[in-house]
Design an enzyme around this catalytic site. Structure first.
Site, mmCIF file in Angstrom:
data_model
loop_
_atom_site.group_PDB
_atom_site.id
_atom_site.type_symbol
_atom_site.label_atom_id
_atom_site.label_comp_id
_atom_site.label_asym_id
_atom_site.label_seq_id
_atom_site.Cartn_x
_atom_site.Cartn_y
_atom_site.Cartn_z
ATOM 1 N N ASP A 143 0.852 -1.193 0.000
ATOM 2 C CA ASP A 143 0.000 0.000 0.000
ATOM 3 C C ASP A 143 0.889 1.243 0.000
ATOM 4 O OD1 ASP A 143 -1.772 2.130 0.676
ATOM 5 O OD2 ASP A 143 -3.133 0.688 1.616
ATOM 6 N N LYS A 147 -1.097 9.823 0.343
ATOM 7 C CA LYS A 147 -1.275 11.134 0.966
ATOM 8 C C LYS A 147 -0.148 11.385 1.967
ATOM 9 C CE LYS A 147 -6.300 11.249 0.457
ATOM 10 N NZ LYS A 147 -7.618 11.364 1.144
ATOM 11 N N PHE A 218 -2.627 -6.727 -12.931
ATOM 12 C CA PHE A 218 -2.707 -5.294 -12.699
ATOM 13 C C PHE A 218 -1.507 -4.580 -13.315
ATOM 14 C CE2 PHE A 218 -4.910 -7.376 -9.139
ATOM 15 C CZ PHE A 218 -6.180 -6.844 -9.330
#
EC number: 2.1.1.33
Length: 238
Positions: A143, A147, A218
């Site tokens: 992950d 931010k 992906f």
């Protein structure tokens, strides 16, 4: 791939307090995933509570050993293990559907070189893995916590680098991959500053995608859209 839980660690790699670097997601189990848990876990599952393990005894042999943090649905783990039966793989994933999917695949392919934990990978490294016992540690597509206010949740931090260094053999390799350029830069900064490692990239940045790392669906989709993937390899020197 799914990330793990990020304890805040002291400089010597010991846990101080817990910072989550993943979000627990509820999800239905498919029939195959449930079968993997029901039938595969008793054969291939390992428990954090069992503490320090002799993995030569667990696998019934002494072989090159890979530890994968956050294997997601297990596609890459399965492909790597099937392609390298002479190696042993320890995979850690917190999400049960992924654990079930990998175990179902292990049974379907009749593999004996995979073992699985379903818990926090850093706790496994700290409590279950002997120092200087791993040939590789893999961290694929964690992950990115893109931010700025969430950057402290990123698993790749100086104390993480030190914990992994302790668990790798001399000459062992930490291999990371990400499709977020900012996270790649963060990884590079942390690891280039980490003592006891050598960057295996010729120019001190990123390595070409190694053949042994499977390409995910992906990643293929990202390539079609023009997205990049950055691989980093750092070898323990001391």
């Amino acid at each position: 791939m799914t990330d793990t839980q990020q304890p805040e660690l002291t400089e010597d790699g010991r846990q101080r307090r817990t910072i989550k670097s993943f979000v627990m997601r509820a999800g239905r189990m498919t029939e195959g995933q449930q079968r993997g848990l029901d039938k595969g876990w008793p054969l291939f599952g390992l428990e954090l509570e069992d503490g320090l393990r002799d993995f030569d005894q667990v696998f019934g042999r002494s072989a090159p050993r890979t530890f994968e943090i956050g294997f997601g649905m297990g596609h890459s783990t399965l492909e790597m293990a099937a392609a390298a039966p002479e190696q042993d793989f320890i995979g850690v994933e917190v999400h049960k559907p992924g654990v079930g999917a990998l175990l179902n695949g292990v049974m379907a392919h009749n593999l004996s070189n995979v073992r699985v934990y379903s818990c926090d990978a850093l706790e496994v490294l700290q409590g279950c893995v002997a120092d200087a016992s791993l040939d590789r540690v893999l961290l694929f597509f964690p992950d990115p916590w893109h931010k700025s206010r969430h950057h402290k949740r990123r698993i790749v931090q100086p104390a993480f680098a030190e914990l992994v260094r302790r668990k790798l053999k001399i000459g062992g390799v930490l291999h990371m991959a990400t499709d977020w350029e900012n996270y790649a830069e963060h990884m590079l900064e942390v690891m280039n500053a980490a003592p006891g490692y050598r960057n295996l990239a010729a120019d001190g940045t990123y390595v070409p995608r190694p053949e042994e790392r499977p390409v995910t669906k992906f990643e293929r989709r990202g390539e079609r859209l023009g997205h990049g993937v950055w691989d980093l390899k750092f070898q323990r020197q001391e």
